[in-house]
Every structure is written in structure tokens, then in C-alpha cells.
Design a protein around this motif. Structure first.
Motif, PDB file in Angstrom:
ATOM      1  N   PRO A  88       1.021  -1.118  -0.025  1.00 42.97           N
ATOM      2  CA  PRO A  88       0.030  -0.032  -0.007  1.00 42.97           C
ATOM      3  C   PRO A  88       0.900   1.149   0.123  1.00 42.97           C
ATOM      4  O   PRO A  88       2.136   1.238   0.550  1.00 42.97           O
ATOM      5  CB  PRO A  88      -0.845   0.026   1.153  1.00 42.97           C
ATOM      6  N   GLY A  89       0.204   2.191  -0.725  1.00 44.46           N
ATOM      7  CA  GLY A  89       1.133   3.618  -0.555  1.00 44.46           C
ATOM      8  C   GLY A  89       1.015   3.964  -2.104  1.00 44.46           C
ATOM      9  O   GLY A  89       0.328   3.530  -3.110  1.00 44.46           O
ATOM     10  N   SER A  90       2.162   4.954  -2.309  1.00 45.09           N
ATOM     11  CA  SER A  90       2.449   5.802  -3.596  1.00 45.09           C
ATOM     12  C   SER A  90       3.262   5.127  -4.310  1.00 45.09           C
ATOM     13  O   SER A  90       4.616   4.753  -3.726  1.00 45.09           O
ATOM     14  CB  SER A  90       2.495   7.365  -3.469  1.00 45.09           C
ATOM     15  N   HIS A  91       3.301   4.865  -5.515  1.00 43.96           N
ATOM     16  CA  HIS A  91       4.067   4.170  -6.489  1.00 43.96           C
ATOM     17  C   HIS A  91       4.348   4.823  -7.913  1.00 43.96           C
ATOM     18  O   HIS A  91       3.438   5.899  -8.158  1.00 43.96           O
ATOM     19  CB  HIS A  91       3.700   2.708  -6.640  1.00 43.96           C
ATOM     20  N   LYS A  92       5.367   4.767  -8.554  1.00 40.50           N
ATOM     21  CA  LYS A  92       5.531   5.460  -9.793  1.00 40.50           C
ATOM     22  C   LYS A  92       5.373   4.551 -10.911  1.00 40.50           C
ATOM     23  O   LYS A  92       6.046   3.496 -11.079  1.00 40.50           O
ATOM     24  CB  LYS A  92       6.981   6.190  -9.649  1.00 40.50           C
ATOM     25  N   ILE A  93       4.562   5.007 -11.746  1.00 38.83           N
ATOM     26  CA  ILE A  93       4.292   4.516 -13.234  1.00 38.83           C
ATOM     27  C   ILE A  93       5.233   5.254 -14.216  1.00 38.83           C
ATOM     28  O   ILE A  93       4.860   6.554 -14.172  1.00 38.83           O
ATOM     29  CB  ILE A  93       2.805   4.291 -13.710  1.00 38.83           C
ATOM     30  N   GLU A  94       6.126   4.784 -15.027  1.00 37.49           N
ATOM     31  CA  GLU A  94       6.546   5.332 -16.003  1.00 37.49           C
ATOM     32  C   GLU A  94       6.536   4.887 -17.508  1.00 37.49           C
ATOM     33  O   GLU A  94       6.165   3.641 -17.597  1.00 37.49           O
ATOM     34  CB  GLU A  94       8.270   5.337 -15.814  1.00 37.49           C
ATOM     35  N   ALA A  95       6.041   5.771 -18.377  1.00 37.15           N
ATOM     36  CA  ALA A  95       6.034   5.358 -19.653  1.00 37.15           C
ATOM     37  C   ALA A  95       6.978   5.610 -20.609  1.00 37.15           C
ATOM     38  O   ALA A  95       7.288   7.003 -20.746  1.00 37.15           O
ATOM     39  CB  ALA A  95       4.402   5.992 -20.322  1.00 37.15           C
ATOM     40  N   GLY A 105       7.290   9.749 -20.138  1.00 36.76           N
ATOM     41  CA  GLY A 105       6.512  10.452 -19.170  1.00 36.76           C
ATOM     42  C   GLY A 105       6.170   9.613 -18.016  1.00 36.76           C
ATOM     43  O   GLY A 105       6.455   8.111 -17.922  1.00 36.76           O
ATOM     44  N   GLY A 106       5.482  10.042 -17.011  1.00 36.67           N
ATOM     45  CA  GLY A 106       5.382   9.306 -15.715  1.00 36.67           C
ATOM     46  C   GLY A 106       4.412   9.959 -14.639  1.00 36.67           C
ATOM     47  O   GLY A 106       3.831  11.042 -14.998  1.00 36.67           O
ATOM     48  N   THR A 107       3.615   8.995 -13.741  1.00 38.34           N
ATOM     49  CA  THR A 107       2.569   9.573 -12.889  1.00 38.34           C
ATOM     50  C   THR A 107       2.977   8.611 -11.747  1.00 38.34           C
ATOM     51  O   THR A 107       3.576   7.905 -11.621  1.00 38.34           O
ATOM     52  CB  THR A 107       1.215   9.462 -13.768  1.00 38.34           C
ATOM     53  N   GLU A 108       2.086   9.277 -10.613  1.00 35.67           N
ATOM     54  CA  GLU A 108       2.095   8.651  -9.515  1.00 35.67           C
ATOM     55  C   GLU A 108       0.622   7.705  -9.250  1.00 35.67           C
ATOM     56  O   GLU A 108      -0.227   8.026  -9.807  1.00 35.67           O
ATOM     57  CB  GLU A 108       1.969   9.415  -8.303  1.00 35.67           C
ATOM     58  N   LEU A 109       0.746   6.541  -8.791  1.00 33.76           N
ATOM     59  CA  LEU A 109      -0.225   5.412  -8.527  1.00 33.76           C
ATOM     60  C   LEU A 109      -0.431   5.099  -7.068  1.00 33.76           C
ATOM     61  O   LEU A 109       0.639   4.673  -6.601  1.00 33.76           O
ATOM     62  CB  LEU A 109      -0.314   4.184  -9.264  1.00 33.76           C
ATOM     63  N   ARG A 110      -1.618   5.420  -6.521  1.00 38.90           N
ATOM     64  CA  ARG A 110      -1.891   5.084  -4.988  1.00 38.90           C
ATOM     65  C   ARG A 110      -2.575   3.638  -5.208  1.00 38.90           C
ATOM     66  O   ARG A 110      -3.550   3.367  -5.857  1.00 38.90           O
ATOM     67  CB  ARG A 110      -2.621   6.077  -4.315  1.00 38.90           C
ATOM     68  N   VAL A 111      -1.974   2.936  -4.303  1.00 37.16           N
ATOM     69  CA  VAL A 111      -2.248   1.298  -4.026  1.00 37.16           C
ATOM     70  C   VAL A 111      -2.812   1.107  -2.639  1.00 37.16           C
ATOM     71  O   VAL A 111      -2.189   1.461  -1.756  1.00 37.16           O
ATOM     72  CB  VAL A 111      -0.974   0.571  -4.695  1.00 37.16           C
ATOM     73  N   VAL A 112      -3.980   0.299  -2.623  1.00 36.35           N
ATOM     74  CA  VAL A 112      -4.475  -0.138  -1.300  1.00 36.35           C
ATOM     75  C   VAL A 112      -4.635  -1.538  -1.432  1.00 36.35           C
ATOM     76  O   VAL A 112      -4.703  -2.274  -2.697  1.00 36.35           O
ATOM     77  CB  VAL A 112      -5.907   0.682  -1.154  1.00 36.35           C
ATOM     78  N   VAL A 113      -4.841  -2.317  -0.343  1.00 34.48           N
ATOM     79  CA  VAL A 113      -4.902  -3.796  -0.377  1.00 34.48           C
ATOM     80  C   VAL A 113      -6.718  -3.862   0.173  1.00 34.48           C
ATOM     81  O   VAL A 113      -6.939  -3.292   0.877  1.00 34.48           O
ATOM     82  CB  VAL A 113      -3.945  -4.415   0.827  1.00 34.48           C
ATOM     83  N   ALA A 114      -7.223  -5.003  -0.803  1.00 35.37           N
ATOM     84  CA  ALA A 114      -8.615  -5.180  -0.642  1.00 35.37           C
ATOM     85  C   ALA A 114      -8.615  -5.640   0.665  1.00 35.37           C
ATOM     86  O   ALA A 114      -7.785  -6.707   1.227  1.00 35.37           O
ATOM     87  CB  ALA A 114      -9.348  -6.067  -1.615  1.00 35.37           C
TER      88      ALA A 114
END
Length: 294
Positions: A88-95, A105-114
Motif C-alpha cells: 500500500p502507498g504511492s508508487h511511480k508509473i513510467e511510460a 512520461g510518468g505519474t503516481e499511482l496510489r495502491v491499497v490492499v483489498a
């Protein structure tokens, strides 16, 4: 005085040249939805502001690890799955295009656990009570004596044979008609360094064999979308450009450069240019002092 002006103008030109690529890269936009995404769940990555390049693909990574890939396009979107083990937390996606001039380019992805799924126990089964049978005592009666003559009856039974047909089914291996692409997560590697290959366009469930220099360096199976991913292992490889082929009913080709470690690069070239202009400035100052002495 003139040498100082030349040095200031040269420094401004170098700054402008260094800032130009940064301004070009700011035009690329990458987004990810939903926010937040669930570990092990789907995520859609969209991009715009890239340059469409022939024979080039876009590699998408999550915190540096391969995630999915797509053919080069100025804008578009691609579906992927967040790895189940993502914390869980903030992760980086890069294209990143395999040719960086086509867009990065890139962006941030917030991830949670179900949350865990809780299943309610089934309701208890209630068995109705058993009622004992009622026994009626037998009634004894004296039957009358009756004499009856019955003619024999002949019964003819015709049996109709039954036939059953078993339907047959044929499974067809479907293959996509779109253009496939093979992407390598690195443009340059050192001898003995791992390399990951990702591709699209293979038939569903097809076996993918990856070869380079006549030796098999990896194998995997395409998923339901015709996509695959495999880690390449080179038994022996020499410096230079090498082709990697993926065969899965169609042939996909990618290139990788094998280089030896080198710490020299753009820094050396910049120092040479600065030294050149310093020598020119020193020569001009020397000529001015020589003219004053005359």
C-alpha cells in the motif's frame, strides 16, 4: 572585456540548449485510473503528447519493474494489472518509448490492499419430527365363490430401436489480426546483465520461443490477450548490437546493444568545448596587451 562577453554568451547558449529537451519532455502527459487502485486489480494507463514512431513501442513500468507494453502512438490507453504483492502507498508509473525521442512520461499511482472476504456460515438445517405410521388392523371377510372363464389375450410388443448421435466440437485457435510488437526493457546491457522481453500480437495460448545468436534465451506462453513477458538469459554474448527474435506463429524482432562499462561521456565533450573557448579568449586578451605596448 571582449573575452568576458564571449564567455557569458557561450554560457547562455549552453543553458538554452540544455533547457530545450526538458521543455519538449514536459509536453508528454501520463495518467492512471482508478485512484487508488487495488493490489492485484486492474488499472488503465493513458498517455498523450508523445510522437508516433514506426517500429517503436512504449514500455510501462511500476517502480522500475515491467508492467505492460503498447505500440507507439501520440496518445492512447492500455489496460494492465497491478501486481498482487504491491505494498500500500504511492508508487511511480513510467511510460518510456524504446526510442526516447518519441516520448517519455510518468505519474503516481496510489495502491491499497483489498479487505479480506468473510463468508457467513450456512444456516442450520432443521429436520421435521418423524410421525410414526398408523397401523390399521386387518379386517377378515369371507370372499364369495365366483367361477370365471377368461379367454387368453395375445399381446404383441414392437420394440423401436433408439439411436443417439454424439455431437462433435472443434476448438479453433484464435489469433489477433493486429500488428505485434516486441519490447526490451533496456536499450543497453552489460555482459551477464538480465534483460526482460515483453510483446503483443501472439495467438491466444501460443508458445513463445525467444532466440538470439542462434541460441534459445527464453520461452513463455501468451495470455488470453496475446501478450507475453519473459526474462532472457544469455549463456555467452559479445559486445555489439544483437537481434532478439520471438516466434509464436508470427515473428517479432527487437534489438539490444551490449556494451562494456564506460564512465566517459558527455562530460568530457563539454570540458573540451569550454577549454577551446577559454584558449580563444586568452589569445584575444594577449593580442590586446601586445597592441597597448606598441
Amino acid at each position: 572585456m571582449r573575452s568576458s562577453v564571449l564567455l557569458v554568451a557561450f554560457a547562455a547558449g549552453v543553458t538554452a540548449l540544455a533547457a530545450a529537451p526538458a521543455l519538449a519532455q514536459q509536453q508528454a502527459v501520463v495518467t492512471a485510473a482508478p485512484q487508488p487502485a487495488t493490489a492485484g486489480g486492474p488499472v488503465t494507463i493513458s498517455w498523450s503528447g508523445f510522437v508516433t514512431c514506426r517500429g517503436v513501442g512504449i514500455l510501462f513500468t511500476l517502480d522500475g519493474g515491467p508492467l505492460t507494453a503498447a505500440p507507439s502512438a501520440s496518445s492512447g490507453s492500455v489496460n494492465a494489472t497491478v501486481p498482487a504483492g504491491t505494498s500500500p502507498g504511492s508508487h511511480k508509473i513510467e511510460a518510456r518509448s524504446t526510442n526516447t525521442k518519441c516520448g517519455t512520461g510518468g505519474t503516481e499511482l496510489r495502491v491499497v490492499v483489498a479487505p479480506p472476504v468473510t463468508t457467513a456460515p450456512p444456516p442450520p438445517v432443521t429436520v421435521p419430527p418423524t410421525v410414526p405410521p398408523v397401523t390399521v388392523p386387518p379386517v377378515t371377510t369371507r370372499p364369495p365363490v365366483v367361477t370365471t372363464t377368461t379367454a387368453p389375450t395375445t399381446t404383441t410388443t414392437t420394440e423401436t430401436p433408439s439411436s443417439s448421435a454424439t455431437p462433435s466440437s472443434t476448438d479453433a485457435l484464435s489469433s489477433p489480426t493486429g500488428e505485434g510488437v516486441l519490447l526490451l526493457d533496456k536499450e543497453n546491457i552489460q555482459p551477464g546483465e538480465d534483460l526482460t522481453a515483453m510483446g503483443t500480437g501472439c495467438p491466444k495460448g501460443a508458445t513463445v520461443r525467444l532466440q538470439s545468436l542462434g541460441q534459445e534465451v527464453g520461452s513463455t506462453v501468451a495470455d488470453d490477450n496475446g501478450e507475453f513477458r519473459s526474462t532472457l538469459k544469455f549463456e555467452s554474448i559479445e559486445p555489439g548490437r544483437h537481434k532478439v527474435r520471438a516466434d509464436c506463429g508470427i515473428t517479432l524482432v527487437g534489438n539490444v546493444d551490449v556494451t562494456l562499462s564506460s564512465s566517459s561521456g558527455g562530460t568530457t565533450g563539454t570540458l573540451v568545448v569550454l577549454l577551446f573557448f577559454l584558449l580563444i579568449g586568452a589569445a584575444m586578451v594577449r593580442r590586446q596587451f601586445a597592441g597597448l605596448r606598441r
